[in-house]
Scaffold this motif. Sequence first.
Motif, PDB file in Angstrom:
ATOM      1  N   PHE A 235       0.835  -1.196   0.000  1.00  0.00           N
ATOM      2  CA  PHE A 235       0.000   0.000   0.000  1.00  0.00           C
ATOM      3  C   PHE A 235       0.875   1.254   0.000  1.00  0.00           C
ATOM      4  CE2 PHE A 235       0.176  -1.711   4.398  1.00  0.00           C
ATOM      5  CZ  PHE A 235       0.864  -0.691   5.046  1.00  0.00           C
ATOM      6  N   THR A 236       0.245   2.409  -0.145  1.00  0.00           N
ATOM      7  CA  THR A 236       0.995   3.660  -0.250  1.00  0.00           C
ATOM      8  C   THR A 236       1.300   4.295   1.097  1.00  0.00           C
ATOM      9  OG1 THR A 236      -1.117   4.764  -0.642  1.00  0.00           O
ATOM     10  CG2 THR A 236       0.239   4.252  -2.573  1.00  0.00           C
ATOM     11  N   SER A 237       0.376   4.202   2.051  1.00  0.00           N
ATOM     12  CA  SER A 237       0.600   4.772   3.384  1.00  0.00           C
ATOM     13  C   SER A 237      -0.409   4.158   4.342  1.00  0.00           C
ATOM     14  CB  SER A 237       0.433   6.296   3.372  1.00  0.00           C
ATOM     15  OG  SER A 237      -0.931   6.637   3.216  1.00  0.00           O
ATOM     16  N   PRO A 238      -0.116   4.180   5.647  1.00  0.00           N
ATOM     17  CA  PRO A 238      -1.111   3.709   6.613  1.00  0.00           C
ATOM     18  C   PRO A 238      -2.432   4.467   6.477  1.00  0.00           C
ATOM     19  CG  PRO A 238       1.012   3.967   7.681  1.00  0.00           C
ATOM     20  CD  PRO A 238       1.156   4.542   6.304  1.00  0.00           C
ATOM     21  N   TYR A 239      -2.349   5.789   6.356  1.00  0.00           N
ATOM     22  CA  TYR A 239      -3.562   6.588   6.236  1.00  0.00           C
ATOM     23  C   TYR A 239      -4.388   6.151   5.022  1.00  0.00           C
ATOM     24  CZ  TYR A 239      -6.685  10.580   5.688  1.00  0.00           C
ATOM     25  OH  TYR A 239      -7.805  11.358   5.547  1.00  0.00           O
ATOM     26  N   ALA A 240      -3.728   5.951   3.894  1.00  0.00           N
ATOM     27  CA  ALA A 240      -4.447   5.613   2.658  1.00  0.00           C
ATOM     28  C   ALA A 240      -5.103   4.240   2.740  1.00  0.00           C
ATOM     29  CB  ALA A 240      -3.490   5.665   1.471  1.00  0.00           C
ATOM     30  N   ILE A 241      -4.409   3.264   3.332  1.00  0.00           N
ATOM     31  CA  ILE A 241      -4.987   1.917   3.385  1.00  0.00           C
ATOM     32  C   ILE A 241      -6.105   1.864   4.408  1.00  0.00           C
ATOM     33  CG2 ILE A 241      -3.314   0.960   5.040  1.00  0.00           C
ATOM     34  CD1 ILE A 241      -5.032  -0.827   2.045  1.00  0.00           C
ATOM     35  N   TRP A 242      -5.969   2.598   5.518  1.00  0.00           N
ATOM     36  CA  TRP A 242      -7.060   2.626   6.500  1.00  0.00           C
ATOM     37  C   TRP A 242      -8.293   3.276   5.901  1.00  0.00           C
ATOM     38  CZ3 TRP A 242      -3.732   4.732  11.179  1.00  0.00           C
ATOM     39  CH2 TRP A 242      -2.828   3.725  11.565  1.00  0.00           C
TER      40      TRP A 242
ATOM     41  N   LEU B 172     -15.361  10.453   9.784  1.00  0.00           N
ATOM     42  CA  LEU B 172     -15.785  10.510  11.177  1.00  0.00           C
ATOM     43  C   LEU B 172     -14.685  10.036  12.133  1.00  0.00           C
ATOM     44  CD1 LEU B 172     -19.452   9.125  11.094  1.00  0.00           C
ATOM     45  CD2 LEU B 172     -18.735  11.483  11.529  1.00  0.00           C
ATOM     46  N   TYR B 173     -13.767   9.225  11.606  1.00  0.00           N
ATOM     47  CA  TYR B 173     -12.802   8.561  12.466  1.00  0.00           C
ATOM     48  C   TYR B 173     -11.360   9.018  12.255  1.00  0.00           C
ATOM     49  CZ  TYR B 173     -16.876   5.501  12.046  1.00  0.00           C
ATOM     50  OH  TYR B 173     -18.162   5.022  11.995  1.00  0.00           O
ATOM     51  N   ALA B 174     -11.093   9.728  11.182  1.00  0.00           N
ATOM     52  CA  ALA B 174      -9.716   9.999  10.764  1.00  0.00           C
ATOM     53  C   ALA B 174      -8.881  10.696  11.831  1.00  0.00           C
ATOM     54  CB  ALA B 174      -9.721  10.816   9.471  1.00  0.00           C
TER      55      ALA B 174
ATOM     56  N   ILE C 294      -4.715   8.288  18.038  1.00  0.00           N
ATOM     57  CA  ILE C 294      -4.460   6.996  18.675  1.00  0.00           C
ATOM     58  C   ILE C 294      -3.154   6.406  18.160  1.00  0.00           C
ATOM     59  CG2 ILE C 294      -5.260   4.593  18.848  1.00  0.00           C
ATOM     60  CD1 ILE C 294      -8.138   5.734  18.801  1.00  0.00           C
ATOM     61  N   CYS C 295      -2.953   6.494  16.854  1.00  0.00           N
ATOM     62  CA  CYS C 295      -1.734   5.969  16.247  1.00  0.00           C
ATOM     63  C   CYS C 295      -0.499   6.679  16.794  1.00  0.00           C
ATOM     64  CB  CYS C 295      -1.801   6.108  14.726  1.00  0.00           C
ATOM     65  SG  CYS C 295      -0.333   5.526  13.847  1.00  0.00           S
ATOM     66  N   LYS C 296      -0.555   7.995  16.824  1.00  0.00           N
ATOM     67  CA  LYS C 296       0.614   8.766  17.272  1.00  0.00           C
ATOM     68  C   LYS C 296       0.921   8.508  18.741  1.00  0.00           C
ATOM     69  CE  LYS C 296       2.860  13.157  16.469  1.00  0.00           C
ATOM     70  NZ  LYS C 296       2.785  14.432  15.728  1.00  0.00           N
ATOM     71  N   LYS C 297      -0.110   8.334  19.545  1.00  0.00           N
ATOM     72  CA  LYS C 297       0.097   8.046  20.965  1.00  0.00           C
ATOM     73  C   LYS C 297       0.721   6.662  21.145  1.00  0.00           C
ATOM     74  CE  LYS C 297      -2.297   7.861  25.416  1.00  0.00           C
ATOM     75  NZ  LYS C 297      -3.606   8.025  26.131  1.00  0.00           N
ATOM     76  N   ALA C 298       0.313   5.712  20.312  1.00  0.00           N
ATOM     77  CA  ALA C 298       0.795   4.334  20.449  1.00  0.00           C
ATOM     78  C   ALA C 298       2.214   4.156  19.942  1.00  0.00           C
ATOM     79  CB  ALA C 298      -0.148   3.379  19.715  1.00  0.00           C
ATOM     80  N   ILE C 299       2.525   4.714  18.758  1.00  0.00           N
ATOM     81  CA  ILE C 299       3.838   4.435  18.151  1.00  0.00           C
ATOM     82  C   ILE C 299       4.675   5.690  17.910  1.00  0.00           C
ATOM     83  CG2 ILE C 299       2.926   2.346  17.052  1.00  0.00           C
ATOM     84  CD1 ILE C 299       2.971   3.856  14.379  1.00  0.00           C
ATOM     85  N   GLN C 300       4.173   6.843  18.387  1.00  0.00           N
ATOM     86  CA  GLN C 300       4.876   8.130  18.277  1.00  0.00           C
ATOM     87  C   GLN C 300       5.066   8.596  16.838  1.00  0.00           C
ATOM     88  OE1 GLN C 300       6.288   5.726  20.813  1.00  0.00           O
ATOM     89  NE2 GLN C 300       4.603   6.790  21.836  1.00  0.00           N
TER      90      GLN C 300
ATOM     91  N   SER D 246       5.322   7.767   3.896  1.00  0.00           N
ATOM     92  CA  SER D 246       4.618   6.871   2.982  1.00  0.00           C
ATOM     93  C   SER D 246       5.607   6.212   2.035  1.00  0.00           C
ATOM     94  CB  SER D 246       3.578   7.650   2.172  1.00  0.00           C
ATOM     95  OG  SER D 246       4.224   8.517   1.239  1.00  0.00           O
ATOM     96  N   THR D 247       5.138   5.206   1.345  1.00  0.00           N
ATOM     97  CA  THR D 247       5.973   4.582   0.314  1.00  0.00           C
ATOM     98  C   THR D 247       6.246   5.565  -0.820  1.00  0.00           C
ATOM     99  OG1 THR D 247       3.981   3.676  -0.726  1.00  0.00           O
ATOM    100  CG2 THR D 247       5.141   2.241   0.805  1.00  0.00           C
ATOM    101  N   VAL D 248       5.277   6.421  -1.101  1.00  0.00           N
ATOM    102  CA  VAL D 248       5.459   7.425  -2.155  1.00  0.00           C
ATOM    103  C   VAL D 248       6.605   8.373  -1.794  1.00  0.00           C
ATOM    104  CG1 VAL D 248       4.382   9.366  -3.360  1.00  0.00           C
ATOM    105  CG2 VAL D 248       3.066   7.274  -2.938  1.00  0.00           C
ATOM    106  N   ASP D 249       6.681   8.778  -0.521  1.00  0.00           N
ATOM    107  CA  ASP D 249       7.795   9.614  -0.068  1.00  0.00           C
ATOM    108  C   ASP D 249       9.128   8.907  -0.302  1.00  0.00           C
ATOM    109  OD1 ASP D 249       6.121  11.645   0.874  1.00  0.00           O
ATOM    110  OD2 ASP D 249       5.935  10.734   2.858  1.00  0.00           O
TER     111      ASP D 249
END
Length: 327
Positions: A212-219, A233-235, A241-247, A254-257
């Motif tokens: 996939f291209t990025s976590p955001y894109a696949i989610w 509604l959830y983004a 939550i993601c940033k708190k869990a894995i910083q 992203s893979t594109v980057d």
Amino acid sequence: MEKRTKRILLGTGVFAAGVVAVKSVSDLVTKYLMKVAIDREPPVSATQSNKMKERIMADESICEFTTAINMAKEQLELGDCETVDIVADDGIMLLGHWHQAENPKRTIIAMHGWRSSWSSDFGIISDFWHKNNCNVLYVEQRGQNNSGGDYMGFGLLERFDCLNWICWVNERCGIDLPIYLGGVSMGASTVLMATGLDLPENVKGVVADCGFTSPYAIWKHVVEDNLRLPYGLYATAAEDICKKAIQVSPKDYSTVDAMKVCKVPVLFIHGTDDGFVPVEMSYENYKACIAPKRIMVVPGANHGMSYFIDKEKYEKEIKEFWREYDV
């Protein structure tokens, strides 16, 4: 006038209560989805039922594929791999399984996918690698199976683990042997993201199968297209939550980057009927890649099924890739 005011206040109160209720439900759904996405241990309800996985995969006919995968998985696990370990930069213990070839021509570092395993994702291709004189390091990704870590990073963290494993291979084998990074699904995105790092010169290429291209894109894709929910509604809550869990935020890299600065040749592989990661994501990665590149698209292949669907073409492409970049 007083009655009208009361009606307005009552209506406003009902609306406000509705907004609060919607937000509460949204927060609960977001927390649940993020547990499914990144937590080592998914919610109990997700482990008790296959419905979530079926909806995410959008697949209806994988019985033959599953049987082949399970047979190959057992065979690989019973093979002659040596269990090895390293400590990641953040102190987490990571495990791998090392297959030593008799007369190695190259080393494959293989990164498996989301909620999968080294033997499940690479069992069916392991014989091909072994018969073609490849050392293979089958990595157990962080937050899964026997490696440490409470969370999966969707490539954001694992790209650094990949570099650590490259250093391990070079310490074990020396720097003269070519290294190829290979991955399926989240593992493919991991090895693609790793190309944005400063890699040793003996890393000769990457084979990325249905990344996939990025976590955001696949989610966003999974929530909107597979689960039929409005990701908007959830983004924001998901990012928090993601940033708190894995910083790290799912939008931070992203893979594109990585492809925009990639110096390593890349072979992209994807199935046209992928129900999890749309084939368009590999096209996007391919377009962004500034390094020498190839793409193989397999008609009719669902997620991670390209080798199973067209083994002959898959092996031909890999061999040509090795011939061109081994030296």
